[in-house]
Motif scaffolding. Structure first.
Motif, mmCIF file in Angstrom:
data_model
loop_
_atom_site.group_PDB
_atom_site.id
_atom_site.type_symbol
_atom_site.label_atom_id
_atom_site.label_comp_id
_atom_site.label_asym_id
_atom_site.label_seq_id
_atom_site.Cartn_x
_atom_site.Cartn_y
_atom_site.Cartn_z
ATOM 1 N N THR A 1 -13.001 -71.069 2.707
ATOM 2 C CA THR A 1 -12.879 -70.229 1.347
ATOM 3 C C THR A 1 -13.545 -69.569 1.593
ATOM 4 O OG1 THR A 1 -12.705 -72.689 0.593
ATOM 5 C CG2 THR A 1 -13.320 -70.941 -0.885
ATOM 6 N N GLY B 1 -11.447 -75.632 1.193
ATOM 7 C CA GLY B 1 -11.769 -75.548 -0.788
ATOM 8 C C GLY B 1 -10.271 -75.610 -0.893
ATOM 9 N N GLN C 1 -11.230 -77.228 -5.090
ATOM 10 C CA GLN C 1 -12.838 -76.916 -5.423
ATOM 11 C C GLN C 1 -12.633 -77.448 -6.606
ATOM 12 O OE1 GLN C 1 -12.616 -72.811 -5.325
ATOM 13 N NE2 GLN C 1 -11.143 -72.376 -3.337
ATOM 14 N N SER D 1 -17.478 -75.948 -6.222
ATOM 15 C CA SER D 1 -17.450 -74.777 -6.012
ATOM 16 C C SER D 1 -19.039 -75.292 -5.699
ATOM 17 C CB SER D 1 -17.158 -74.036 -6.188
ATOM 18 O OG SER D 1 -15.716 -73.432 -5.809
#
Length: 357
Positions: free
Chosen positions: A69, A294, A297, A300
Motif C-alpha cells: 500500500t 492494506g 485498511q 492504517s
C-alpha cells in the motif's frame, strides 16, 4: 509487565495497556516502541520453545496495490499481481505448569477457504485449467503434522493472526461432524470474534462465510489484549489490518520471531534496506519505516503502529540485516508473476526437535 496467570493458564501482558491512548499519533508511536523494547527484553530472558517449524501450504495470487500500500499508488511497483506463499507454523512449548503444549499457527483449510468472496470471484474469472498453476498447493495441514511426527490429537490450540479466508469447521468440527483436530481449541482475540459476527461489506469480502458455524462454544477461547501462553510464546494484539489482529511471538535459540500478515515481505518492515528501488525510494521520500498490507485498511494508523511494534519486538538479524518478522503469507517469486519485490526470502524455518506422538 506480566500479570498473574489467567484461569485459562495464560498470563495477561499489560505492556501495551494505554499505549495507543494519546491524542498525538507520534506520542502513541513512542509509547508503543518503549513498551515493545521492554517486552522484548523479558522474552529474551525466557527459555526458547521446544520446537517451531513452518511449512509451505499454498500460493495465493494477490494484487500488488494491496500488498504494498502506498508504494503501488505512487507507480513505484510494476507488477499488477504478486504471489503470497501461505504457511502454517507448528510450535511446541511448555506452559506455565510445565506441561507440553502444541499450537498450530495459521492452519489454512484452503478448499473451504475458496468460498471467500474475493477469491471466489477471482477463481470464477480465471479459466479452470489455470487454477493449479496460479494457486499451486504444496501440502495440507495434516501432511505438515505427519511430516514431523505430531499426531492430530496432540494439537492443543490453533490460532490465526486474523480470520481472513478461514473456515475452521474441518479442524474443530461442526454440529455432529467431528473435527480432524479432536482436542484443539481456537485462540482468537475477542474483537476479531466480534467482527466476524457482524462484518461491514468491505470486511466481508475477505472472510469465509459460515467459517465458524456450528463449532461448539467450548472449542473457542476468546482473549483480550495480549497474552503469554507459556515459556517463550506469546500472542500480541496488533490491530490495524483487522481490529482483532494479533501476532505470534516465540523465542528461538538465536532470538525472537514475530509473525503476522500486517506486511507481506521482509521489505515491509525494513523498506530503507529494500533492494527494490521503488520501495526504498518511497521510504526515503515519505519517511515511512514500514509498508502496510492494506486490503481492508480497517485502521492504517493502528496498523503502522503495530508493524513498528512487531519490528521492535523482533529485533534485526545480524546475518541479513532485516527484521526478524516473518510474514505469515510471504511475497515470493513465481514464473507467472515475475518481479516480486522481495529482497530477502524467509522460506520454511525450523528450530528444535519435535516431541512426537
Amino acid at each position: 509487565m506480566t500479570r498473574d496467570p489467567e484461569p485459562s493458564g495464560f498470563a495477561q501482558l499489560a505492556d501495551f495497556d494505554g499505549a495507543r491512548d494519546a491524542a498525538m499519533p507520534q506520542d502513541r508511536l513512542r509509547a508503543i516502541r518503549r513498551a515493545a523494547e521492554g517486552l522484548r527484553e523479558r522474552l529474551l530472558d525466557a527459555p526458547p520453545v521446544r520446537f517451531a517449524r513452518s511449512f509451505d501450504l499454498l500460493r495465493i495470487p494477490y494484487p500488488a496495490w494491496f500488498a504494498f500500500t502506498g508504494v503501488y499508488s505512487q507507480q513505484l511497483i510494476k507488477p499488477h499481481m504478486v504471489h503470497l506463499l501461505a504457511r502454517t507454523v507448528v510450535v511446541q512449548y511448555d506452559d506455565f505448569e510445565g506441561r507440553l503444549r502444541t499450537l498450530l499457527f495459521t492452519p489454512a483449510d484452503f478448499e473451504a477457504g475458496n468460498e471467500t468472496p474475493y477469491f471466489k470471484r477471482l477463481a470464477e474469472q480465471t479459466p479452470k485449467f489455470l487454477h493449479k498453476a496460479i494457486a499451486p498447493v504444496y501440502r495440507t495441514v495434516p501432511q505438515a503434522l505427519a511430516s514431523c511426527g505430531i499426531a492430530p490429537e496432540q494439537v492443543d490450540y490453533i490460532t490465526y493472526d486474523h480470520l481472513h479466508t478461514q473456515d475452521l469447521r474441518r479442524w474443530l468440527g461442526s454440529g455432529a461432524t467431528p473435527g480432524l483436530l479432536p482436542n484443539a481449541r481456537l485462540l482468537v482475540h475477542r474483537q476479531e470474534l466480534a467482527s466476524v459476527q457482524g462484518l461491514m461489506p468491505v470486511q466481508a469480502e475477505w472472510y469465509c462465510p459460515h467459517g465458524l458455524d456450528g463449532i461448539p462454544a467450548e472449542r473457542i477461547v476468546a482473549f483480550d489484549g495480549s497474552i503469554q501462553l507459556g515459556r517463550g510464546l506469546a500472542l500480541v494484539h496488533t490491530p490495524g489490518h483487522t481490529e482483532g489482529n494479533h501476532s505470534l511471538v516465540y523465542r528461538t535459540g538465536d532470538g525472537l520471531r514475530v509473525s503476522s500478515e500486517n506486511g507481506v515481505a521482509a521489505d515491509s518492515w525494513a523498506p530503507l534496506r529494500s533492494r527494490h528501488n521503488g520501495i526504498r525510494r518511497y521510504a526515503q521520500a515519505t519517511g515511512a519505516e514500514v509498508i502496510l498490507n492494506g486490503n481492508t485498511q480497517e485502521s492504517s494508523n493502528d496498523q503502522y503502529l503495530s508493524m513498528v511494534l512487531e519490528k521492535t519486538l523482533a529485533g534485526s538479524s545480524a546475518a541479513h540485516g532485516f527484521s526478524n518478522v516473518v510474514p505469515s503469507a510471504e511475497c515470493t517469486p513465481h514464473w507467472l508473476f515475475p518481479g516480486a519485490p522481495a529482497s530477502f526470502l524467509w522460506g520454511e524455518t525450523s528450530f528444535g526437535t519435535p516431541v512426537k506422538a
